[in-house]
Scaffold this motif. Structure first.
Motif, mmCIF file in Angstrom:
data_model
loop_
_atom_site.group_PDB
_atom_site.id
_atom_site.type_symbol
_atom_site.label_atom_id
_atom_site.label_comp_id
_atom_site.label_asym_id
_atom_site.label_seq_id
_atom_site.Cartn_x
_atom_site.Cartn_y
_atom_site.Cartn_z
ATOM 1 N N ARG A 97 -8.593 3.531 3.891
ATOM 2 C CA ARG A 97 -8.131 4.870 4.241
ATOM 3 C C ARG A 97 -7.412 4.931 5.587
ATOM 4 O O ARG A 97 -6.339 5.523 5.695
ATOM 5 N N LYS A 98 -7.976 4.343 6.626
ATOM 6 C CA LYS A 98 -7.368 4.425 7.969
ATOM 7 C C LYS A 98 -5.981 3.782 7.979
ATOM 8 O O LYS A 98 -5.045 4.328 8.565
ATOM 9 N N ILE A 121 0.228 4.552 7.374
ATOM 10 C CA ILE A 121 1.400 4.352 6.509
ATOM 11 C C ILE A 121 1.970 5.704 6.084
ATOM 12 O O ILE A 121 3.187 5.923 6.136
ATOM 13 N N LEU A 122 1.099 6.611 5.700
ATOM 14 C CA LEU A 122 1.540 7.948 5.273
ATOM 15 C C LEU A 122 2.227 8.688 6.417
ATOM 16 O O LEU A 122 3.218 9.400 6.199
ATOM 17 N N GLU A 146 -8.200 10.808 -0.989
ATOM 18 C CA GLU A 146 -8.103 10.743 -2.449
ATOM 19 C C GLU A 146 -7.140 9.642 -2.886
ATOM 20 O O GLU A 146 -7.415 8.895 -3.826
ATOM 21 N N LEU A 147 -5.995 9.535 -2.184
ATOM 22 C CA LEU A 147 -5.043 8.458 -2.489
ATOM 23 C C LEU A 147 -5.703 7.093 -2.288
ATOM 24 O O LEU A 147 -5.551 6.189 -3.116
ATOM 25 N N TYR A 200 0.828 -1.204 0.000
ATOM 26 C CA TYR A 200 0.000 0.000 0.000
ATOM 27 C C TYR A 200 0.866 1.259 0.000
ATOM 28 O O TYR A 200 0.552 2.244 -0.659
ATOM 29 N N GLY A 201 1.963 1.229 0.779
ATOM 30 C CA GLY A 201 2.871 2.365 0.816
ATOM 31 C C GLY A 201 3.484 2.637 -0.550
ATOM 32 O O GLY A 201 3.578 3.790 -0.984
#
Length: 148
Positions: free
Chosen positions: A39-40, A45-46, A30-31, A8-9
């Motif tokens: 999303r969570k 990760i972000l 959006e990503l 996912y990253g």
């Protein structure tokens, strides 16, 4: 095996590096929507990628995430090490988290260690020489071949 966290990253980083995104900040929602990711989980990760300086977060109404460096300057190896840890399959061949194996009689002649060192070196060479820009170029090339 690559974990979902790393997969996912990488997908998020590739999206941030894409030509359509450029330097325009993208929100986590959006990503997640573009890449069909939870999303969570993506937000966590972000955050980790931000803490390690691979992306930057911008606050405000038009805020979101952007790459901290150019796509050609960020390697897949960097991303995986941030999200997974060392690339080595066993600790006695790790460059960043070396630890002698308890059961090893002679590290210099251990066949398992010698083989795993070759695996680590080959894996590291490939991942450290593959950039986000290079991966996006491969994707565009494959897409153009498919649409012919």
């Amino acid at each position: 095996m690559l974990s979902k966290k790393s997969k996912y990253g990488l997908k998020a980083m590739l999206e941030l590096a894409s030509e359509e995104s450029g330097q325009r900040p993208l929100q986590a929602s959006e990503l997640a929507k573009r890449q069909q990711l939870p999303r969570k989980f993506l937000e966590a990760i972000l955050l980790e990628l931000t803490r390690h300086g691979l992306i930057q977060s911008k606050l405000g109404r038009s805020g979101g995430y952007v790459l901290a460096r150019k796509p050609g300057d960020i390697t897949v190896g960097e991303i995986i090490r941030v999200l997974e840890g060392p690339l080595a399959l066993i600790p006695c061949v790790s460059k960043t988290a070396y630890r002698r194996c308890d059961e090893c009689l002679d590290e210099e002649t251990c066949g398992v260690r010698l083989a795993m060192k070759e695996v680590r070196d080959a894996t590291s060479h490939i991942l450290d020489n593959t950039t986000l820009a290079g991966l996006n170029a491969r994707s565009r090339s494959a897409l153009s071949r498919r649409s012919r």
